[in-house]
Design a protein around this motif. Structure first.
Motif, PDB file in Angstrom:
ATOM      1  N   PRO A  64      43.506  28.282  36.174  1.00 25.59           N
ATOM      2  CA  PRO A  64      42.524  27.188  36.117  1.00 25.59           C
ATOM      3  C   PRO A  64      41.225  27.643  35.450  1.00 25.59           C
ATOM      4  CG  PRO A  64      43.391  27.451  38.343  1.00 25.59           C
ATOM      5  CD  PRO A  64      43.897  28.609  37.533  1.00 25.59           C
ATOM      6  N   LEU A  65      40.569  26.714  34.798  1.00 23.68           N
ATOM      7  CA  LEU A  65      39.332  27.013  34.079  1.00 23.68           C
ATOM      8  C   LEU A  65      38.265  27.577  35.009  1.00 23.68           C
ATOM      9  CD1 LEU A  65      37.893  26.937  31.380  1.00 23.68           C
ATOM     10  CD2 LEU A  65      37.267  24.585  31.834  1.00 23.68           C
ATOM     11  N   GLU A  66      38.173  27.031  36.206  1.00 23.54           N
ATOM     12  CA  GLU A  66      37.168  27.513  37.160  1.00 23.54           C
ATOM     13  C   GLU A  66      37.423  28.974  37.532  1.00 23.54           C
ATOM     14  OE1 GLU A  66      35.610  26.453  41.633  1.00 23.54           O
ATOM     15  OE2 GLU A  66      36.414  24.839  40.389  1.00 23.54           O
ATOM     16  N   PHE A  67      38.693  29.320  37.701  1.00 24.82           N
ATOM     17  CA  PHE A  67      39.053  30.704  38.003  1.00 24.82           C
ATOM     18  C   PHE A  67      38.638  31.616  36.856  1.00 24.82           C
ATOM     19  CE2 PHE A  67      42.219  34.163  37.645  1.00 24.82           C
ATOM     20  CZ  PHE A  67      41.993  34.813  38.842  1.00 24.82           C
ATOM     21  N   ARG A  68      38.903  31.196  35.638  1.00 23.75           N
ATOM     22  CA  ARG A  68      38.523  31.994  34.467  1.00 23.75           C
ATOM     23  C   ARG A  68      37.020  32.211  34.414  1.00 23.75           C
ATOM     24  NH1 ARG A  68      42.061  30.040  29.289  1.00 23.75           N
ATOM     25  NH2 ARG A  68      44.074  29.933  30.324  1.00 23.75           N
ATOM     26  N   ARG A  69      36.279  31.140  34.676  1.00 21.52           N
ATOM     27  CA  ARG A  69      34.816  31.261  34.647  1.00 21.52           C
ATOM     28  C   ARG A  69      34.318  32.237  35.708  1.00 21.52           C
ATOM     29  NH1 ARG A  69      33.784  24.869  34.107  1.00 21.52           N
ATOM     30  NH2 ARG A  69      34.108  24.696  31.868  1.00 21.52           N
ATOM     31  N   ASP A  70      34.917  32.175  36.883  1.00 19.22           N
ATOM     32  CA  ASP A  70      34.525  33.085  37.960  1.00 19.22           C
ATOM     33  C   ASP A  70      34.805  34.535  37.588  1.00 19.22           C
ATOM     34  OD1 ASP A  70      33.729  30.909  39.445  1.00 19.22           O
ATOM     35  OD2 ASP A  70      35.529  30.869  40.707  1.00 19.22           O
ATOM     36  N   VAL A  71      35.976  34.796  37.016  1.00 23.83           N
ATOM     37  CA  VAL A  71      36.341  36.154  36.618  1.00 23.83           C
ATOM     38  C   VAL A  71      35.389  36.657  35.531  1.00 23.83           C
ATOM     39  CG1 VAL A  71      38.139  37.586  35.582  1.00 23.83           C
ATOM     40  CG2 VAL A  71      38.750  35.852  37.275  1.00 23.83           C
ATOM     41  N   VAL A  72      35.080  35.808  34.565  1.00 23.52           N
ATOM     42  CA  VAL A  72      34.168  36.200  33.486  1.00 23.52           C
ATOM     43  C   VAL A  72      32.777  36.493  34.058  1.00 23.52           C
ATOM     44  CG1 VAL A  72      32.946  35.347  31.445  1.00 23.52           C
ATOM     45  CG2 VAL A  72      35.421  35.048  31.629  1.00 23.52           C
ATOM     46  N   ALA A  73      32.320  35.677  34.995  1.00 24.29           N
ATOM     47  CA  ALA A  73      31.006  35.898  35.607  1.00 24.29           C
ATOM     48  C   ALA A  73      30.967  37.238  36.331  1.00 24.29           C
ATOM     49  CB  ALA A  73      30.684  34.765  36.572  1.00 24.29           C
ATOM     50  N   VAL A  74      32.021  37.569  37.054  1.00 24.83           N
ATOM     51  CA  VAL A  74      32.079  38.861  37.751  1.00 24.83           C
ATOM     52  C   VAL A  74      32.091  39.998  36.738  1.00 24.83           C
ATOM     53  CG1 VAL A  74      33.546  40.327  39.200  1.00 24.83           C
ATOM     54  CG2 VAL A  74      33.196  37.929  39.813  1.00 24.83           C
ATOM     55  N   ALA A  75      32.849  39.846  35.667  1.00 23.94           N
ATOM     56  CA  ALA A  75      32.932  40.894  34.648  1.00 23.94           C
ATOM     57  C   ALA A  75      31.595  41.102  33.953  1.00 23.94           C
ATOM     58  CB  ALA A  75      34.013  40.551  33.633  1.00 23.94           C
ATOM     59  N   ARG A  76      30.867  40.025  33.735  1.00 25.44           N
ATOM     60  CA  ARG A  76      29.578  40.145  33.048  1.00 25.44           C
ATOM     61  C   ARG A  76      28.509  40.796  33.912  1.00 25.44           C
ATOM     62  NH1 ARG A  76      29.171  34.483  29.667  1.00 25.44           N
ATOM     63  NH2 ARG A  76      30.439  35.169  27.906  1.00 25.44           N
ATOM     64  N   LYS A  77      28.688  40.761  35.217  1.00 25.23           N
ATOM     65  CA  LYS A  77      27.730  41.439  36.096  1.00 25.23           C
ATOM     66  C   LYS A  77      27.744  42.938  35.856  1.00 25.23           C
ATOM     67  CE  LYS A  77      27.717  38.140  39.898  1.00 25.23           C
ATOM     68  NZ  LYS A  77      28.092  37.920  41.310  1.00 25.23           N
ATOM     69  N   GLY A  78      28.888  43.465  35.472  1.00 19.68           N
ATOM     70  CA  GLY A  78      28.996  44.881  35.143  1.00 19.68           C
ATOM     71  C   GLY A  78      28.984  45.801  36.351  1.00 19.68           C
ATOM     72  N   GLU A  79      29.297  45.280  37.511  1.00 18.38           N
ATOM     73  CA  GLU A  79      29.278  46.104  38.725  1.00 18.38           C
ATOM     74  C   GLU A  79      30.545  46.938  38.879  1.00 18.38           C
ATOM     75  OE1 GLU A  79      28.528  43.319  41.851  1.00 18.38           O
ATOM     76  OE2 GLU A  79      26.476  42.937  41.179  1.00 18.38           O
ATOM     77  N   GLU A 123      44.371  43.467  31.828  1.00 14.78           N
ATOM     78  CA  GLU A 123      43.089  43.836  31.209  1.00 14.78           C
ATOM     79  C   GLU A 123      42.930  43.140  29.852  1.00 14.78           C
ATOM     80  OE1 GLU A 123      40.552  47.894  30.258  1.00 14.78           O
ATOM     81  OE2 GLU A 123      42.498  48.041  31.227  1.00 14.78           O
ATOM     82  N   ALA A 124      44.030  43.007  29.125  1.00 15.28           N
ATOM     83  CA  ALA A 124      43.988  42.308  27.830  1.00 15.28           C
ATOM     84  C   ALA A 124      43.586  40.853  28.020  1.00 15.28           C
ATOM     85  CB  ALA A 124      45.327  42.410  27.124  1.00 15.28           C
ATOM     86  N   CYS A 125      44.092  40.233  29.074  1.00 13.75           N
ATOM     87  CA  CYS A 125      43.754  38.848  29.379  1.00 13.75           C
ATOM     88  C   CYS A 125      42.253  38.719  29.654  1.00 13.75           C
ATOM     89  CB  CYS A 125      44.562  38.378  30.577  1.00 13.75           C
ATOM     90  SG  CYS A 125      44.296  36.676  31.046  1.00 13.75           S
ATOM     91  N   LEU A 126      41.733  39.650  30.431  1.00 11.22           N
ATOM     92  CA  LEU A 126      40.297  39.632  30.732  1.00 11.22           C
ATOM     93  C   LEU A 126      39.467  39.793  29.464  1.00 11.22           C
ATOM     94  CD1 LEU A 126      37.918  39.525  32.644  1.00 11.22           C
ATOM     95  CD2 LEU A 126      38.293  41.947  33.157  1.00 11.22           C
ATOM     96  N   HIS A 127      39.861  40.697  28.589  1.00  9.17           N
ATOM     97  CA  HIS A 127      39.136  40.879  27.318  1.00  9.17           C
ATOM     98  C   HIS A 127      39.153  39.583  26.502  1.00  9.17           C
ATOM     99  CE1 HIS A 127      38.050  45.117  27.269  1.00  9.17           C
ATOM    100  NE2 HIS A 127      39.211  45.381  27.844  1.00  9.17           N
ATOM    101  N   ARG A 128      40.308  38.924  26.485  1.00  6.89           N
ATOM    102  CA  ARG A 128      40.425  37.660  25.735  1.00  6.89           C
ATOM    103  C   ARG A 128      39.506  36.606  26.334  1.00  6.89           C
ATOM    104  NH1 ARG A 128      43.500  33.065  26.111  1.00  6.89           N
ATOM    105  NH2 ARG A 128      43.914  32.031  24.136  1.00  6.89           N
ATOM    106  N   TRP A 129      39.497  36.495  27.657  1.00  2.00           N
ATOM    107  CA  TRP A 129      38.631  35.517  28.313  1.00  2.00           C
ATOM    108  C   TRP A 129      37.166  35.799  28.026  1.00  2.00           C
ATOM    109  CZ3 TRP A 129      41.005  35.064  33.916  1.00  2.00           C
ATOM    110  CH2 TRP A 129      42.253  34.458  33.828  1.00  2.00           C
ATOM    111  N   LEU A 130      36.795  37.062  27.980  1.00  2.00           N
ATOM    112  CA  LEU A 130      35.399  37.416  27.678  1.00  2.00           C
ATOM    113  C   LEU A 130      35.041  37.025  26.245  1.00  2.00           C
ATOM    114  CD1 LEU A 130      35.183  40.858  29.482  1.00  2.00           C
ATOM    115  CD2 LEU A 130      33.851  38.808  30.036  1.00  2.00           C
TER     116      LEU A 130
END
Length: 94
Positions: free
Chosen positions: A6-21, A35-42
């Protein structure tokens, strides 16, 4: 075919990834994605936010709609061209 998230899930994952924690590898593992999926979403999120050049999802949707409409108009134009040629034969003197 892989399942769509879901789009909301993707946005949440991207937000967590952008925090850089945490590392991207750890974030991907925690959310159950590759990990490839996450890179694509970013990358897609960067395009949507205007950070990277590229077509946003709304621009892509508009382009698809315009191409569909253009194809219909070309077909209608061809029908009218053939009809005009047909009727021109009927009214021209022989």
């Amino acid at each position: 075919m892989p399942k769509a998230f879901p789009l909301e899930f993707r946005r949440d994952v991207v937000a967590v990834a952008r925090k850089g924690e945490a590392s991207l590898r750890q974030i991907a593992k925690d959310f159950g994605i590759s990990e490839a999926c996450l890179h694509r979403w970013l990358k897609l999120a960067d395009v949507e936010d205007g950070v990277r050049p590229g077509a946003t999802s709304s621009e892509s949707a508009e382009l698809r709609e315009l191409r569909r409409r253009n194809k219909i108009l070309e077909q209608e134009n061809e029908i009218l061209r053939r009809a005009a040629a047909y009727f021109a034969k009927e009214i021209s003197p022989k």
